[in-house]
Design an enzyme around this catalytic site. Structure first.
Site, PDB file in Angstrom:
ATOM      1  N   GLU A 152      -8.302  10.828  12.090  1.00 35.35           N
ATOM      2  CA  GLU A 152      -9.742  10.932  11.833  1.00 35.35           C
ATOM      3  C   GLU A 152     -10.534  10.244  12.947  1.00 35.35           C
ATOM      4  OE1 GLU A 152     -10.885   8.473   8.525  1.00 35.35           O
ATOM      5  OE2 GLU A 152     -12.719   9.613   8.149  1.00 35.35           O
TER       6      GLU A 152
ATOM      7  N   LYS B 266     -15.832  16.108   5.440  1.00 30.43           N
ATOM      8  CA  LYS B 266     -15.302  15.114   4.513  1.00 30.43           C
ATOM      9  C   LYS B 266     -16.226  14.974   3.295  1.00 30.43           C
ATOM     10  CE  LYS B 266     -13.684  10.268   4.701  1.00 30.43           C
ATOM     11  NZ  LYS B 266     -13.671   9.065   5.610  1.00 30.43           N
TER      12      LYS B 266
ATOM     13  N   CYS C  18      -8.786  11.014   4.947  1.00 27.79           N
ATOM     14  CA  CYS C  18      -8.752   9.580   4.694  1.00 27.79           C
ATOM     15  C   CYS C  18      -9.133   9.135   3.284  1.00 27.79           C
ATOM     16  CB  CYS C  18      -9.618   8.881   5.731  1.00 27.79           C
ATOM     17  SG  CYS C  18      -9.179   7.163   5.962  1.00 27.79           S
TER      18      CYS C  18
HETATM   19  N1  LIG Z   1     -12.007   6.106   7.022  1.00 32.20           N
HETATM   20  C1  LIG Z   1     -11.820   5.934   5.721  1.00 32.20           C
HETATM   21  O1  LIG Z   1     -12.100   6.847   4.940  1.00 32.20           O
HETATM   22  C2  LIG Z   1     -11.305   4.609   5.254  1.00 32.20           C
HETATM   23  C3  LIG Z   1     -10.828   4.631   3.810  1.00 32.20           C
HETATM   24  C4  LIG Z   1     -10.298   3.282   3.377  1.00 32.20           C
HETATM   25  O2  LIG Z   1     -10.195   2.356   4.181  1.00 32.20           O
HETATM   26  C5  LIG Z   1      -9.916   3.086   1.959  1.00 32.20           C
HETATM   27  O3  LIG Z   1     -10.047   4.039   1.152  1.00 32.20           O
HETATM   28  O4  LIG Z   1      -9.452   1.962   1.648  1.00 32.20           O
END
Ligand SMILES: NC(=O)CCC(=O)C(=O)O
Length: 284
Positions: free
Chosen positions: A40, A134, A173
């Site tokens: 990402e 996203k 993510c």
């Molecule tokens: N970039 C992200 O979406 C980080 C997600 C995360 O750090 C978490 O769910 O804990």
């Protein structure tokens, strides 16, 4: 289907141009694979909020996707570009009007920002065949929810591999924390979920847990490619993994920059679903 995930490490010292050059060389080095997956926001910086304004780009002609389209064509494989800070031309004008500092921009209503965390799938001819914005934005009111618009659409995409069609489901993510999205991707035909990430080290145990949980509960293969290194004062968690539909590791990484490669047996996904038909017992 042979998949390579590039768990990329980067720091604030590396220019975006140098990182794009480095990543495209890594992509071109992945011979005899069907799909290469990147993390990402690897070019914009997963937590580089203050730099996002100068690194926002369009899918159609921004530097990241343009370079990866050529790399995919040269390699002759699908390339999941990870994700970019996608901005419409109008949003780019707004960003410029605020000195390229997105954090200085007035927070517009969610449906009007024109800026997303967008992942991009490129086919072996160098054409963009899918984008996914996203849906779940990470930051609890800051970061992504403050700067970016949420995606609305669940995205699956059929790819042609070895004379057969394989259906990928796209997520990013923080989406891992929302099992309903993966159940919806399953219902939309997903065989392999592709999940680029910028997941920090303090919570990497949860990352690993949820990657396996999504594979097991939805009987899908999972390609989960995280970021390594340290940027924007954030230590990244690494631990990328490629899982089969029973949650068994086909390949896994530690904390360093790594290319992990595995052969995903698509028939084995369906064999698992037949042998352990838990999904037939769904009642909700
Ligand atoms: N970039 C992200 O979406 C980080 C997600 C995360 O750090 C978490 O769910 O804990």
């Amino acid at each position: 289907m042979r998949v390579s995930g590039i768990q990329l490490a980067y720091t604030d010292d590396e220019s975006v141009e140098d990182r794009i050059t480095r990543v495209c060389a890594l992509v071109r080095a992945q011979h005899d694979v069907d799909l290469v997956v990147l993390p990402e926001l690897w070019s914009a910086g997963g937590f580089s909020y203050r730099e996002w304004g100068t690194r926002a780009e369009t899918v159609e002609d921004g530097p990241t996707v343009t370079a990866l389209k050529q790399a995919a064509k040269d390699l002759g494989a699908y390339v999941h570009a990870g994700s970019i800070i996608e901005a419409t031309p109008e949003a780019l004008d707004r960003i410029r009007a605020h000195g390229h500092d997105m954090t200085a921009m007035p927070v517009l209503p969610d449906g009007e920002r024109g800026i997303w965390n967008t992942s991009v799938l490129i086919d072996p001819t160098g054409e963009v065949v899918a984008t996914y914005r996203k849906i779940h934005r990470f930051g609890f009111g800051n970061g992504e929810p403050k700067l970016l618009e949420a995606g609305e659409d669940i995205v699956t995409v059929p790819i042609e591999v070895g004379g057969r069609t394989v259906t990928l489901g796209l997520a990013t993510c923080y989406d891992f924390r929302f099992p309903e999205l993966f159940r919806a991707l399953l219902d939309a035909g997903t065989e392999v979920a592709v999940v680029p990430a910028a997941w920090p080290a303090p919570r990497v145990r949860e990352w690993s847990l949820m990657a396996r949980a999504r594979a097991v509960e939805d009987e899908i293969a999972v390609v989960a490619v995280n970021t390594a290194g340290y940027h924007a004062r954030t230590q990244m968690g690494g631990h990328s993994v490629i899982l089969d539909a029973s949650g068994t590791e086909l390949a896994q990484a530690g904390v360093d920059e790594t290319v992990l490669t595995a052969d995903i047996d698509i028939d084995a996904i369906h064999a698992r679903r037949a042998a352990f038909p838990v999904l037939r017992d769904r009642r909700l």
